[in-house]
Design an enzyme around this catalytic site. Structure first.
Site, mmCIF file in Angstrom:
data_model
loop_
_atom_site.group_PDB
_atom_site.id
_atom_site.type_symbol
_atom_site.label_atom_id
_atom_site.label_comp_id
_atom_site.label_asym_id
_atom_site.label_seq_id
_atom_site.Cartn_x
_atom_site.Cartn_y
_atom_site.Cartn_z
ATOM 1 N N GLU A 169 37.330 40.612 40.968
ATOM 2 C CA GLU A 169 38.747 41.052 40.993
ATOM 3 C C GLU A 169 39.017 42.224 40.061
ATOM 4 O O GLU A 169 39.915 42.168 39.224
ATOM 5 C CB GLU A 169 39.655 39.855 40.686
ATOM 6 C CG GLU A 169 39.446 38.724 41.678
ATOM 7 C CD GLU A 169 40.264 37.467 41.365
ATOM 8 O OE1 GLU A 169 41.116 37.486 40.470
ATOM 9 O OE2 GLU A 169 40.021 36.440 42.055
ATOM 10 N N HIS A 246 41.204 34.245 50.689
ATOM 11 C CA HIS A 246 42.271 33.255 50.470
ATOM 12 C C HIS A 246 43.431 33.675 51.382
ATOM 13 O O HIS A 246 44.255 34.503 51.009
ATOM 14 C CB HIS A 246 42.700 33.241 48.998
ATOM 15 C CG HIS A 246 41.654 32.710 48.090
ATOM 16 N ND1 HIS A 246 41.254 31.380 48.139
ATOM 17 C CD2 HIS A 246 40.913 33.295 47.122
ATOM 18 C CE1 HIS A 246 40.306 31.185 47.219
ATOM 19 N NE2 HIS A 246 40.079 32.327 46.606
ATOM 20 N N GLU A 275 35.273 32.607 49.385
ATOM 21 C CA GLU A 275 36.220 31.591 48.888
ATOM 22 C C GLU A 275 37.246 31.227 49.966
ATOM 23 O O GLU A 275 38.442 31.079 49.682
ATOM 24 C CB GLU A 275 36.946 32.101 47.631
ATOM 25 C CG GLU A 275 36.017 32.539 46.519
ATOM 26 C CD GLU A 275 36.727 32.984 45.236
ATOM 27 O OE1 GLU A 275 37.928 32.711 45.078
ATOM 28 O OE2 GLU A 275 36.058 33.611 44.407
ATOM 29 N N ASP A 277 39.899 29.920 52.313
ATOM 30 C CA ASP A 277 40.853 28.849 52.616
ATOM 31 C C ASP A 277 42.044 29.481 53.325
ATOM 32 O O ASP A 277 42.278 30.684 53.203
ATOM 33 C CB ASP A 277 41.246 27.989 51.400
ATOM 34 C CG ASP A 277 41.675 28.743 50.166
ATOM 35 O OD1 ASP A 277 42.089 29.905 50.296
ATOM 36 O OD2 ASP A 277 41.600 28.166 49.063
HETATM 37 O O1 9MR Z 1 39.349 27.110 41.824
HETATM 38 C C1 9MR Z 1 39.621 27.640 40.551
HETATM 39 C C2 9MR Z 1 40.671 26.794 39.859
HETATM 40 O O2 9MR Z 1 40.200 25.496 39.623
HETATM 41 C C3 9MR Z 1 41.093 27.462 38.563
HETATM 42 O O3 9MR Z 1 42.170 26.745 37.990
HETATM 43 C C4 9MR Z 1 41.495 28.896 38.831
HETATM 44 C C5 9MR Z 1 41.895 29.612 37.564
HETATM 45 O O4 9MR Z 1 42.332 30.896 37.829
HETATM 46 O O5 9MR Z 1 40.421 29.583 39.443
HETATM 47 C C6 9MR Z 1 40.117 29.067 40.680
HETATM 48 O O6 9MR Z 1 39.173 29.844 41.354
HETATM 49 C C7 9MR Z 1 39.502 31.221 41.575
HETATM 50 C C8 9MR Z 1 38.198 31.984 41.619
HETATM 51 O O7 9MR Z 1 37.487 31.762 40.441
HETATM 52 C C9 9MR Z 1 38.441 33.468 41.822
HETATM 53 N N1 9MR Z 1 39.244 33.714 42.980
HETATM 54 C C10 9MR Z 1 40.490 32.955 43.068
HETATM 55 C C11 9MR Z 1 40.196 31.457 42.921
HETATM 56 C C12 9MR Z 1 41.466 30.644 43.101
HETATM 57 O O8 9MR Z 1 42.364 30.903 42.062
#
Ligand code: 9MR
Length: 361
Positions: A169, A246, A275, A277
């Protein structure tokens, strides 16, 4: 992407579902039966493997205690990504002190279940330890902190992960660089440096850049296209581009997804859906679940249509464990299995897309 083959698959699934309803058959599926009553015996992993790809799901450490969940993950999938366990706050909680407990737990589970692991992530603006974010660093200091972090983590997981999201990101929506701590202190050269340090620590692991909202052709994916082209021209090691995907029904399907995947492949890098969903505004209903299924099928088809799209990872596989409801109030139901670990129409759509491609191969 709504090919005639897809439309007919979706139509026959819908017909079978209404036939099942008319006959008074339970639509809630048993372990391997589809929501439309059709029998689907192979796992997503088996079908994906037949096409030369993987199909995976993320897992967060606490979820491994849910044994029903962990068993199904191991059976149905061929790959996993730790949701949090390899992030900087977890792996280097104090400067120079490395803790691999969480990441190792996932790696050990994955080994026992024969799942490949994607490493996620070496560098991100979120979930950094406070010693890092609260410190004041010179450019040289931060470069050496970043180098030390990447070198240690990549060496620790050498031979245990097949790919790393090296930088996560790093772009804004308009295609400018995100003003993260690394950019602000070091400048844009931190990206090439991070890739070089990762390569030095593991000559074989695949090195990715990864982001969300890059599935469509637009300013953000355009910035990555330009960056990866430049990195390649400069001889910087870059092997792949991760599209998080996402998605949300209310925002529409990403414009020209397949062409977008293809243009990155044409640059000479792999592409992965990292990722996936597809959330919706709750409550879910039959129409939304059908649209969601259609989207899951379309994303799968788009990846399958491009040789260098190497695999798909869903960000968790069941609505029982998902990051969505806590972040997007009133939204959810984003995954192919429901809270009771029963297949949703989305599962059938993914399965059918993979099966169709597996047959062609
Ligand atoms: O799934 C992850 C969640 O448990 C955490 O709380 C969150 C914190 O920002 O991060 C989530 O995973 C992220 C991933 O690392 C990067 N892309 C977005 C994902 C969803 O927020």
């Amino acid at each position: 992407m709504n090919t005639p083959a897809r439309r007919s698959r979706v139509r026959s699934a819908a017909l079978a579902a209404s036939a099942a309803l008319l006959l008074g058959l339970a639509v809630a599926p048993a372990a391997q039966a589809g929501t439309d009553g059709a029998k689907r015996t192979k796992t997503l992993h088996e079908l994906a493997r037949e096409t030369g790809r993987y199909f995976g799901s993320a897992v967060d450490n606490p979820e491994l205690a849910d044994t029903e969940f962990a068993d199904l993950l191991g059976k149905e999938f061929g790959q996993t990504t730790p949701g949090n366990g390899m992030k900087w706050y977890a792996t280097e909680p104090q400067r120079g002190v490395f803790d691999y407990t969480a990441g190792d737990e996932i790696v050990n589970y994955a080994k026992a279940e024969h799942l490949k692991v994607r490493g996620h992530t070496l560098l991100w603006h979120n979930q950094l330890p406070s010693w890092l974010t609260s410190g004041t660093w010179t450019k040289d200091e931060l470069r050496s902190i970043l180098k030390n972090h990447i070198t240690n983590v990549v060496k620790h997981y050498r031979g245990k992960v097949f790919a790393w999201d090296v930088a996560n990101e790093i772009m804004n929506e308009d295609g400018t660089y995100r003003q993260n701590i690394f950019y602000k202190t070091i400048g844009p050269s931190y990206i090439a440096d991070a890739l070089r340090w990762a390569r030095a620590a593991d000559p074989h692991v695949k090195l990715y850049l990864n982001d969300y909202n890059v599935e469509a052709i637009g300013p953000k994916s355009g910035a990555y296209y330009t960056l990866i082209k430049q990195l390649k021209a400069d001889g910087v090691p870059i092997d792949g581009f991760g599209m998080q995907a996402h998605l949300a029904l209310q925002y529409g399907f990403p414009d020209r997804l397949q062409q977008n995947i293809q243009r990155f492949a044409d640059l000479g890098v792999d592409v992965a859906i990292t990722e996936l969903d597809i959330r919706m505004i709750l409550p879910s209903d039959t129409a939304k679940l059908a649209e969601q299924a259609d989207w899951y099928g379309k994303v799968t088809d788009a990846c399958l249509a491009v040789r260098r799209c190497v695999g798909i990872t869903v960000w968790g596989y069941t609505d029982r464990h998902s990051w969505i409801p806590s972040v997007f109030q009133g939204e959810g139901a984003a995954l192919p299995w429901d809270e009771n670990l029963q297949h949703k129409p989305a599962y059938d759509a993914i399965h059918d897309a993979l099966a169709a491609a597996a047959q062609e191969d």
